[in-house]
Design a protein around this motif. Sequence first.
Motif, PDB file in Angstrom:
ATOM      1  N   ARG A 279       0.819  -1.220   0.000  1.00 57.95           N
ATOM      2  CA  ARG A 279       0.000   0.000   0.000  1.00 57.95           C
ATOM      3  C   ARG A 279       0.851   1.268   0.000  1.00 57.95           C
ATOM      4  N   LEU A 280       2.125   1.149   0.298  1.00 58.37           N
ATOM      5  CA  LEU A 280       3.005   2.310   0.392  1.00 58.37           C
ATOM      6  C   LEU A 280       3.662   2.601  -0.951  1.00 58.37           C
ATOM      7  N   PRO A 281       4.109   3.869  -1.163  1.00 54.75           N
ATOM      8  CA  PRO A 281       4.755   4.237  -2.433  1.00 54.75           C
ATOM      9  C   PRO A 281       6.072   3.490  -2.634  1.00 54.75           C
ATOM     10  N   THR A 282       6.471   3.424  -3.894  1.00 53.89           N
ATOM     11  CA  THR A 282       7.746   2.827  -4.275  1.00 53.89           C
ATOM     12  C   THR A 282       8.622   3.876  -4.925  1.00 53.89           C
ATOM     13  N   LEU A 283       9.840   4.009  -4.435  1.00 52.82           N
ATOM     14  CA  LEU A 283      10.803   4.969  -4.968  1.00 52.82           C
ATOM     15  C   LEU A 283      11.972   4.198  -5.560  1.00 52.82           C
ATOM     16  N   SER A 284      12.279   4.495  -6.830  1.00 49.71           N
ATOM     17  CA  SER A 284      13.359   3.770  -7.504  1.00 49.71           C
ATOM     18  C   SER A 284      14.270   4.733  -8.240  1.00 49.71           C
ATOM     19  N   LEU A 285      15.504   4.325  -8.447  1.00 49.25           N
ATOM     20  CA  LEU A 285      16.529   5.109  -9.147  1.00 49.25           C
ATOM     21  C   LEU A 285      16.972   4.337 -10.375  1.00 49.25           C
ATOM     22  N   ASN A 286      17.046   5.038 -11.522  1.00 53.27           N
ATOM     23  CA  ASN A 286      17.456   4.403 -12.776  1.00 53.27           C
ATOM     24  C   ASN A 286      18.498   5.265 -13.469  1.00 53.27           C
TER      25      ASN A 286
END
Length: 482
Positions: A279-286
């Motif tokens: 249910r929580l946001p996902t933060l990703s780096l590319n």
Amino acid sequence: MKRITGLFLLLFILAGTASHAQQTYTLEQCVETAVQNSLSIQRSSLQVEAAQSNFRQSKENLLPTISGSATETFRTGRSIDPFTNQFIQTTINSTSVGINAGMTLFNGFQQSNNIRKNRIDYQAAQYDVEQQKQQVAIDVANAYLQVVMAKEQLKVAQAQRASTEAQLKRVQAQYAAGAAAENQVLDLEAQLANDDINIIAAENQLRLAKLNLQQIMNIPLDTAFDVADVQIETITNPYSGQSVESLYQMAARHQYSLKSAELRAQSARISREIAQGRRLPTLSLNAGLSSFYTSSAPEQIFEPDGTTRTVEVPIGYLQSDPSQVVVAQQTVPNGKIVDNRFWNQMDYNLSSFVSINLNIPIYSAGTTRNSIQQSKIQERTAQIQMQETRNQLRQSIEQAYNNLLSAEITYNARLKQVEALERTFRNAEKRFELGGTSFVDYNLAKLNLARAQADLIRAKYEYLFRIKVLDYLTQGNNPNGQ
């Protein structure tokens, strides 16, 4: 392995002696062989390896993913020139290469919780294997007991025959001297034949007991197979006066099955936390690096060197005098003509990027809610299974304790019975030799003693086995507290 088998060696207080004529196994060797050959343990060991792999993978999921790509394209007809982005009507080929990397910075603690879950699952799988090893060891110990008991019963049968044979020789001598009747000789000869039958039955029972042990050990039937003898002098009940509750508390601290069930319940709880983390946001780096080559580009291009110069550029003619050219000053870069082949294009077209992505879950068609609900059900199921394991352990302790009390009472009673019947038989034997009693009374006393001796052997090993079963339940892989 040495710890498990070494401790189970104490199950019957062994003092094994090897036979020179046969391949003699001690209890320790039997347990080692059974554990090594057990297919169920091998299957569970593979499950441990799978759990270990999952645990290792969950930790590696914290690291970035890196991938490379390469594409070779051929186009004919109308297409866009990759070099100028203009429409062209020709055949071209182009090559593009790239490398991309990405990693998750935050996803609702799912990765960290997954590491915790897989670590617990790995440990639980190890406990399952140890539990199976213990069960195999106790099965081997029980079968080993049956072999040793059958060997003792065979010795008793052989001793009975030796006694009958000695008595027959004595009566035959008396008959030859005219001091005994012929029917006494015939009765003893019949009894000797009956003793031979008892020996054959005991030998068959011994072979069946050995076969059962060899099957548990998963080794082929070998006529040279034998087990080391067991020397047992006295048996005492180490649990006399202890309560069932205290024994259960001891067992709860040592049984691998309960430890595994407790870990499974913890794993199910973490699975619920993982589901809730969706249910929580996902933060990703590319990040990425790419370049390309196209055959439509000219073989040579002008490459500026960073400096400029001013030149005059014609922009028209005077209306009054068309022969006069009108010029204007224009600043142009300085540079040189360079090769524009494959590697030059790759260097010229090199580009890179870095991006941070935030994904906020808003609605997932109910899949997240259902996943959380299912994980709650699994958590409750694991808790029930843990409680069932506790109840089964308590019931096993209660049953083992009652079996031990019954075995102790039976053993003491059988011991007194044999002592009394031994006195009765000695008295009947003397009276028979003196002609004061009939062969029927003598033989009855002898049969009663033989039956009581066989019952005592069974009671003795049953008593000892019940003690060691309770050792196993209360102390796990460390019976006798060592």
